[in-house]
Write a protein that holds these residues in place. Sequence first.
Motif, PDB file in Angstrom:
ATOM      1  N   GLN A 247      23.731 -75.653  48.420  1.00 42.01           N
ATOM      2  CA  GLN A 247      22.350 -76.023  48.117  1.00 42.01           C
ATOM      3  C   GLN A 247      21.442 -74.874  48.539  1.00 42.01           C
ATOM      4  N   VAL A 248      20.375 -74.643  47.782  1.00 38.72           N
ATOM      5  CA  VAL A 248      19.327 -73.708  48.194  1.00 38.72           C
ATOM      6  C   VAL A 248      17.978 -74.381  47.961  1.00 38.72           C
ATOM      7  N   PHE A 249      17.167 -74.447  49.013  1.00 35.30           N
ATOM      8  CA  PHE A 249      15.832 -75.037  48.928  1.00 35.30           C
ATOM      9  C   PHE A 249      14.788 -73.950  49.167  1.00 35.30           C
ATOM     10  N   SER A 250      13.763 -73.961  48.339  1.00 37.38           N
ATOM     11  CA  SER A 250      12.734 -72.927  48.396  1.00 37.38           C
ATOM     12  C   SER A 250      11.387 -73.556  48.723  1.00 37.38           C
ATOM     13  N   PHE A 251      11.182 -73.866  49.996  1.00 32.82           N
ATOM     14  CA  PHE A 251       9.902 -74.420  50.435  1.00 32.82           C
ATOM     15  C   PHE A 251       9.554 -73.815  51.788  1.00 32.82           C
ATOM     16  N   GLY A 252      10.010 -74.423  52.876  1.00 27.80           N
ATOM     17  CA  GLY A 252       9.855 -73.839  54.179  1.00 27.80           C
ATOM     18  C   GLY A 252       8.551 -74.184  54.879  1.00 27.80           C
ATOM     19  N   PRO A 253       8.377 -73.641  56.077  1.00 24.35           N
ATOM     20  CA  PRO A 253       9.208 -72.626  56.731  1.00 24.35           C
ATOM     21  C   PRO A 253      10.357 -73.245  57.546  1.00 24.35           C
ATOM     22  N   GLN A 254      11.143 -72.354  58.165  1.00 26.72           N
ATOM     23  CA  GLN A 254      12.124 -72.799  59.146  1.00 26.72           C
ATOM     24  C   GLN A 254      11.352 -73.263  60.375  1.00 26.72           C
ATOM     25  N   LEU A 255      11.515 -74.510  60.729  1.00 24.93           N
ATOM     26  CA  LEU A 255      10.762 -75.086  61.844  1.00 24.93           C
ATOM     27  C   LEU A 255      11.394 -74.786  63.195  1.00 24.93           C
ATOM     28  N   VAL A 256      12.729 -74.846  63.228  1.00 23.54           N
ATOM     29  CA  VAL A 256      13.462 -74.672  64.483  1.00 23.54           C
ATOM     30  C   VAL A 256      14.533 -73.606  64.297  1.00 23.54           C
TER      31      VAL A 256
END
Length: 364
Positions: A247-256
């Motif tokens: 899977q690849v998701f394009s939203f973000g950001p990385q929270l942790v």
Amino acid sequence: MPNFRKIAFPILFSLILASYTTYAALDTFVIEQVEGDVSFDSGFFDFSESTNDKTSKVETSKTSSREETKSSSEASTQSSDLFSEASSEPEIIDGPFTAEPVLTENSYTDRHIAISIGEEDVDVWNKDHVNVQTKVYYADVRLSSIKYLKTALAKDKYGQKIVEKTSSMAARNNAIFAVNGDYYGAQERGYVLRNGSVFRKSAKLVDKDKGDLAIFTDGSFEYFKEADHSLAEVQAMKEEEGHKAYQVFSFGPQLVKDGQRNVGEKEEVAVYSKLGNQRCSIGIVDELHYVFAVCDGRLSDSWGMDLYQMADYMIGRDCVSAYNLDGGGSATFWFNGKVLNRPNTNGDKDIGEREISDCVYIAA
């Protein structure tokens, strides 16, 4: 009596202009732009040969639309083989799993899936530095294989402005649990890889995105910027270890990141409300152990969360890594046929699910 010829042209011009304006508005916001039908079960994604001009231009940054179609179909054909080796392994019942399916009001277990559902009121600080409460819904998910974490596209079609409620996508795919995805259809560019199949490999033109999340067939998370890696490079990141991008998701950001908050107190995606926003996050605790969390927001009794507050919440749920999916009115938390949270766009008077382009779900 006025000269008919003198007034005919302005009238005709006005009609043409009004018609064009109406069509442009419908084309931008309403008319579905279907680029292909989706069939994950067969492992094949069929792009339509009759892709319209507008969507064709979206996919022609470096290759033609036909080349994009070919590569997507090839990648999708391979998706059915992602777990071919794992499927031949004997079933092992261990830890939280059960030999037979067991469903309760707030949990589900079987041989490969264990889900525990909960909700709680969390104290947060609002923008005026006043202590307020936010309702959070969470799912603790353990899997025997990442293949039980799946994604669905609205109406089983790929393209722009194709939308469907999370609850409908979940029910149609016999899901046990589901949340909204990254709303890929709201963007013309940005990587889209779902269930091992490539749908869009054109990077965002301007790297204003917050970074992508890739989930691999071993269940691990990897983060990257589209400006730094082509989708082909992402797919090859763990090739030597025998793992493929799933899977690849394009939203973000990385929270942790590494168990620590990875966003600042003033960092945001977009703020459309004076109240805190609804959030949706996916995090990983350890191998094949995940946490999903959705918070209500913009409501009189649930303020919402800033990104850093959601990051802190995921850390409190023992996540070593967590990623921000689409939020706001899209944020939806669904379990066993019911939407448990209160999706809304404009507060208490606007409670109801938003139709979106994709969801993430758990199913046997």
